[in-house]
Structures are given as structure tokens and as C-alpha cells.
Design a protein around this motif. Structure first.
Motif, PDB file in Angstrom:
ATOM      1  N   ILE A 249      52.406  60.934 -20.065  1.00 24.74           N
ATOM      2  CA  ILE A 249      52.734  59.633 -19.481  1.00 24.74           C
ATOM      3  C   ILE A 249      51.291  59.199 -18.852  1.00 24.74           C
ATOM      4  O   ILE A 249      51.396  58.009 -18.787  1.00 24.74           O
ATOM      5  N   VAL A 250      50.562  60.053 -18.502  1.00 28.62           N
ATOM      6  CA  VAL A 250      49.226  59.474 -18.121  1.00 28.62           C
ATOM      7  C   VAL A 250      48.580  58.738 -19.450  1.00 28.62           C
ATOM      8  O   VAL A 250      47.858  57.822 -18.905  1.00 28.62           O
ATOM      9  N   ALA A 251      48.704  59.237 -20.471  1.00 27.17           N
ATOM     10  CA  ALA A 251      48.065  58.414 -21.659  1.00 27.17           C
ATOM     11  C   ALA A 251      48.761  56.919 -21.551  1.00 27.17           C
ATOM     12  O   ALA A 251      48.016  55.803 -21.782  1.00 27.17           O
ATOM     13  N   GLN A 252      49.968  56.959 -21.555  1.00 22.94           N
ATOM     14  CA  GLN A 252      50.638  55.637 -21.581  1.00 22.94           C
ATOM     15  C   GLN A 252      50.281  54.716 -20.533  1.00 22.94           C
ATOM     16  O   GLN A 252      50.105  53.409 -20.496  1.00 22.94           O
ATOM     17  N   LEU A 253      50.134  55.404 -19.309  1.00 23.81           N
ATOM     18  CA  LEU A 253      49.622  54.474 -18.003  1.00 23.81           C
ATOM     19  C   LEU A 253      48.365  53.843 -18.348  1.00 23.81           C
ATOM     20  O   LEU A 253      48.052  52.779 -18.188  1.00 23.81           O
ATOM     21  N   LEU A 254      47.278  54.740 -18.652  1.00 19.76           N
ATOM     22  CA  LEU A 254      45.892  54.522 -18.864  1.00 19.76           C
ATOM     23  C   LEU A 254      46.031  53.173 -20.017  1.00 19.76           C
ATOM     24  O   LEU A 254      45.450  52.517 -19.805  1.00 19.76           O
ATOM     25  N   ARG A 255      46.908  53.348 -21.220  1.00 14.16           N
ATOM     26  CA  ARG A 255      46.894  52.535 -22.025  1.00 14.16           C
ATOM     27  C   ARG A 255      47.472  50.969 -21.828  1.00 14.16           C
ATOM     28  O   ARG A 255      46.977  50.021 -22.167  1.00 14.16           O
ATOM     29  N   ALA A 256      48.321  51.229 -20.661  1.00 17.19           N
ATOM     30  CA  ALA A 256      48.851  50.147 -19.941  1.00 17.19           C
ATOM     31  C   ALA A 256      48.076  49.386 -18.844  1.00 17.19           C
ATOM     32  O   ALA A 256      48.272  48.418 -18.238  1.00 17.19           O
ATOM     33  N   GLY A 257      46.815  49.915 -18.499  1.00 14.34           N
ATOM     34  CA  GLY A 257      45.987  49.511 -17.691  1.00 14.34           C
ATOM     35  C   GLY A 257      45.967  50.041 -16.348  1.00 14.34           C
ATOM     36  O   GLY A 257      45.368  49.439 -15.417  1.00 14.34           O
ATOM     37  N   VAL A 258      46.971  51.115 -16.087  1.00 14.02           N
ATOM     38  CA  VAL A 258      46.872  51.732 -14.902  1.00 14.02           C
ATOM     39  C   VAL A 258      46.006  52.947 -14.805  1.00 14.02           C
ATOM     40  O   VAL A 258      46.218  54.089 -15.680  1.00 14.02           O
ATOM     41  N   THR A 259      45.236  52.876 -13.914  1.00 13.91           N
ATOM     42  CA  THR A 259      44.183  53.722 -13.872  1.00 13.91           C
ATOM     43  C   THR A 259      44.079  54.548 -12.660  1.00 13.91           C
ATOM     44  O   THR A 259      43.376  55.588 -12.830  1.00 13.91           O
ATOM     45  N   GLU A 260      44.651  54.261 -11.525  1.00 13.36           N
ATOM     46  CA  GLU A 260      44.792  55.160 -10.378  1.00 13.36           C
ATOM     47  C   GLU A 260      46.074  55.803 -10.499  1.00 13.36           C
ATOM     48  O   GLU A 260      47.273  55.375 -10.206  1.00 13.36           O
ATOM     49  N   ILE A 261      45.709  57.104 -10.852  1.00 12.38           N
ATOM     50  CA  ILE A 261      47.176  57.905 -11.196  1.00 12.38           C
ATOM     51  C   ILE A 261      46.828  59.177 -10.135  1.00 12.38           C
ATOM     52  O   ILE A 261      46.007  59.950 -10.338  1.00 12.38           O
TER      53      ILE A 261
ATOM     54  N   VAL B 238      59.554  54.551 -21.510  1.00 12.07           N
ATOM     55  CA  VAL B 238      60.373  53.920 -20.299  1.00 12.07           C
ATOM     56  C   VAL B 238      59.110  53.452 -19.081  1.00 12.07           C
ATOM     57  O   VAL B 238      59.351  52.530 -18.380  1.00 12.07           O
ATOM     58  N   VAL B 239      58.136  54.146 -19.078  1.00  8.18           N
ATOM     59  CA  VAL B 239      57.010  54.014 -18.095  1.00  8.18           C
ATOM     60  C   VAL B 239      56.325  52.833 -18.447  1.00  8.18           C
ATOM     61  O   VAL B 239      56.255  51.879 -17.577  1.00  8.18           O
ATOM     62  N   PRO B 240      55.857  52.496 -19.768  1.00  9.47           N
ATOM     63  CA  PRO B 240      55.149  51.504 -20.084  1.00  9.47           C
ATOM     64  C   PRO B 240      56.087  50.227 -19.704  1.00  9.47           C
ATOM     65  O   PRO B 240      55.795  49.027 -19.349  1.00  9.47           O
ATOM     66  N   ALA B 241      57.482  50.335 -20.132  1.00  8.28           N
ATOM     67  CA  ALA B 241      58.545  49.024 -19.792  1.00  8.28           C
ATOM     68  C   ALA B 241      58.515  48.902 -18.354  1.00  8.28           C
ATOM     69  O   ALA B 241      58.613  47.676 -17.945  1.00  8.28           O
ATOM     70  N   LEU B 242      58.451  49.784 -17.597  1.00  9.43           N
ATOM     71  CA  LEU B 242      58.340  49.492 -16.105  1.00  9.43           C
ATOM     72  C   LEU B 242      57.049  48.830 -15.843  1.00  9.43           C
ATOM     73  O   LEU B 242      57.078  47.698 -15.078  1.00  9.43           O
ATOM     74  N   VAL B 243      56.191  49.396 -16.197  1.00 14.01           N
ATOM     75  CA  VAL B 243      54.835  48.633 -16.021  1.00 14.01           C
ATOM     76  C   VAL B 243      54.715  47.260 -16.377  1.00 14.01           C
ATOM     77  O   VAL B 243      54.340  46.219 -15.510  1.00 14.01           O
ATOM     78  N   LYS B 244      55.308  46.889 -17.563  1.00 11.86           N
ATOM     79  CA  LYS B 244      55.621  45.318 -17.947  1.00 11.86           C
ATOM     80  C   LYS B 244      56.331  44.603 -17.142  1.00 11.86           C
ATOM     81  O   LYS B 244      56.139  43.605 -16.772  1.00 11.86           O
ATOM     82  N   GLU B 245      57.514  45.272 -16.896  1.00 16.58           N
ATOM     83  CA  GLU B 245      58.410  44.653 -15.723  1.00 16.58           C
ATOM     84  C   GLU B 245      57.592  44.323 -14.476  1.00 16.58           C
ATOM     85  O   GLU B 245      57.660  43.107 -13.914  1.00 16.58           O
ATOM     86  N   MET B 246      56.882  45.153 -14.109  1.00 18.06           N
ATOM     87  CA  MET B 246      56.300  44.643 -12.728  1.00 18.06           C
ATOM     88  C   MET B 246      55.084  43.870 -13.070  1.00 18.06           C
ATOM     89  O   MET B 246      54.812  42.782 -11.992  1.00 18.06           O
ATOM     90  N   GLN B 247      54.490  43.760 -14.015  1.00 11.34           N
ATOM     91  CA  GLN B 247      53.218  42.924 -14.320  1.00 11.34           C
ATOM     92  C   GLN B 247      53.916  41.516 -14.411  1.00 11.34           C
ATOM     93  O   GLN B 247      53.360  40.461 -14.149  1.00 11.34           O
ATOM     94  N   ALA B 248      55.056  41.312 -15.203  1.00 11.04           N
ATOM     95  CA  ALA B 248      55.652  40.122 -15.080  1.00 11.04           C
ATOM     96  C   ALA B 248      56.066  39.558 -13.760  1.00 11.04           C
ATOM     97  O   ALA B 248      56.084  38.289 -13.738  1.00 11.04           O
TER      98      ALA B 248
END
Length: 236
Positions: A191-203, A128-138
Motif C-alpha cells: 500500500i505504501v508503494a501504491q501511495l508513493l506511485r500515486a504521488g502521496v508522500t506524507e504517509i 482500491v487505494v489508488p482508485a480512492l486517490v484518483k477519486e479524491m484528486q478528481a
């Protein structure tokens, strides 16, 4: 409260509301058996304390999915089934409810977009978190900052060995052991690992464990109980 430019983020605790036991007192969850009038008062009171218009808060019908959506208005009394939302509308606050699951808040202050996700075991493994990142990036987000809220920690979130193994096959970073030596899941690490793989580094983190913190709601600790919330919004 967390501040990033015009973005504001906050997490509630269980105190300062009007709900009676076992939901005492600032229960924000509408589907846990609490008096609806008490929940409505708690939600309105919380919004006002945060400087938000109580009529401009988006609550979801959370079902442990990986569904994320863009919103421009609150859903009203019959929200759809989803577990993540984002918006670029100033003054519209997004709320993610939890009581051991993770409320995860995201924002790109420069692009002017915020998001909120409810990420429990099932939703985390579903992405769900990578899906949200993708929606925001779009929608133009490119430099996303994340804040992971209070949740059951890996030292407390005991699960059967088979469940730990199944989770680790999907997301190895969730593999953990309780403080007393039994199998557990570390969803925060996952979740941290998912964010990092999605390119989100400021956590950033509100790293309190809901099970260990009496000021927070915990379903695992208390059974029938209320829900805290993570809020994210753009200031008008």
C-alpha cells in the motif's frame, strides 16, 4: 487520534462495547453474525466518543473491490458494494471496517476532502487505494496525507507460495517471509508503494499487527470475531 488541520482520523480497538463473545466487545461490523442491536449501540457509542453525530457515519458493504465513490450522506441500512469512499462534507464521517485487512484513511486538509478505504489482499492487488486517490484528486485534492491503520503484518500474514508469487507479480513490494521462514504478504509495504506511485508522500502509520495485538480484532487469529474501524472526517 490523528489531526491534520480540520481533519480528524481515528482507529478503534475491541474494548468498550456491548457485544457478547466471540465479538466482545466493541464490534462495529454488521455482517459477522453479531446481534444487530449490539452493533448499533457500539457504532453509536463510538461516534459519540469521537465527537461525531451517530446519524452521520458512512459504512460500506465491503466486498474486496477496487470501487471508490464520492458520498454526501450515509447509505442507511442497505449500503452499496464498494470498498472506498470520499467526501467534502464537514461532519460526515467515513468508516472502513477491518480485522486483518488495512483501513486506509486519506485527506487533503487544504482542499477539504477526506477518504477511507478497506484494503485487504484482493482489494490491494486490485488497486482500491489508488482508485480512492484518483477519486479524491478528481474532486480537487492535490496534497494528500495518508494514515494506514492496524493490519496483519508481513511477519505474520502467512500464505501459500503460489499466492505470494501471484501477488508479487502485481505488486512486488508485497513479497515477504514470516518470522518463522514461510511465505507471507506485506500488504502495508504494498500500500505504501501504491501511495508513493500515486504521488502521496506524507504517509503515517498505526503500525500495530492485528494478529499480534490482543486489543484488536483478528480474523486469522480468532476465526469468528468482530471488526474494528478507521474513521476519517472533517470537523464542521
Amino acid at each position: 487520534m490523528f489531526r491534520f488541520g480540520s481533519v480528524r482520523m481515528a482507529f478503534t480497538d475491541r474494548h468498550g462495547g456491548v457485544s457478547a463473545p466471540p465479538f466482545h466487545s466493541r464490534n462495529l461490523g454488521g455482517l459477522v453474525g453479531d446481534d444487530p442491536e449490539a452493533v448499533a449501540e457500539n457504532r453509536a457509542r463510538t461516534a459519540r466518543e469521537l465527537g461525531i453525530d451517530p446519524r452521520r457515519v458512512v459504512f460500506m458493504r465491503q466486498v474486496h473491490s477496487a470501487v471508490a465513490a464520492y458520498v454526501t450522506e450515509p447509505f442507511g441500512d442497505d449500503p452499496p458494494e464498494l470498498d472506498a469512499v470520499c467526501t467534502d462534507v464537514p461532519g460526515l464521517a467515513l468508516a472502513a471496517l477491518a480485522a486483518d485487512c488495512a483501513p486506509v484513511l486519506l485527506a487533503d486538509p487544504d482542499a477539504g476532502i477526506v477518504g477511507a478505504a478497506h484494503s485487504g489482499r484482493v482489494g490491494t492487488l486490485a488497486g482500491v487505494v489508488p482508485a480512492l486517490v484518483k477519486e479524491m484528486q478528481a474532486r480537487g485534492a492535490s496534497r494528500i496525507v495518508a494514515v494506514i491503520g492496524p493490519m496483519a503484518c508481513g511477519g505474520c500474514y502467512e500464505v501459500p507460495e503460489g499466492m505470494r508469487a501471484e501477488a508479487a507479480e502485481v505488486l512486488p513490494e508485497t513479497h515477504a517471509t514470516t518470522r518463522w521462514g514461510t511465505p507471507s504478504l506485506d500488504l502495508r509495504a504494498g500500500i505504501v508503494a501504491q501511495l508513493l506511485r500515486a504521488g502521496v508522500t506524507e504517509i503515517h502509520h498505526d503500525d500495530r499487527c492485528t494478529i499480534e495485538s490482543p486489543e484488536l480484532f483478528s480474523h486469522r487469529r480468532d476465526g469468528r470475531t468482530g471488526r474494528l474501524a478507521g474513521y476519517a472526517w472533517l470537523e464542521p
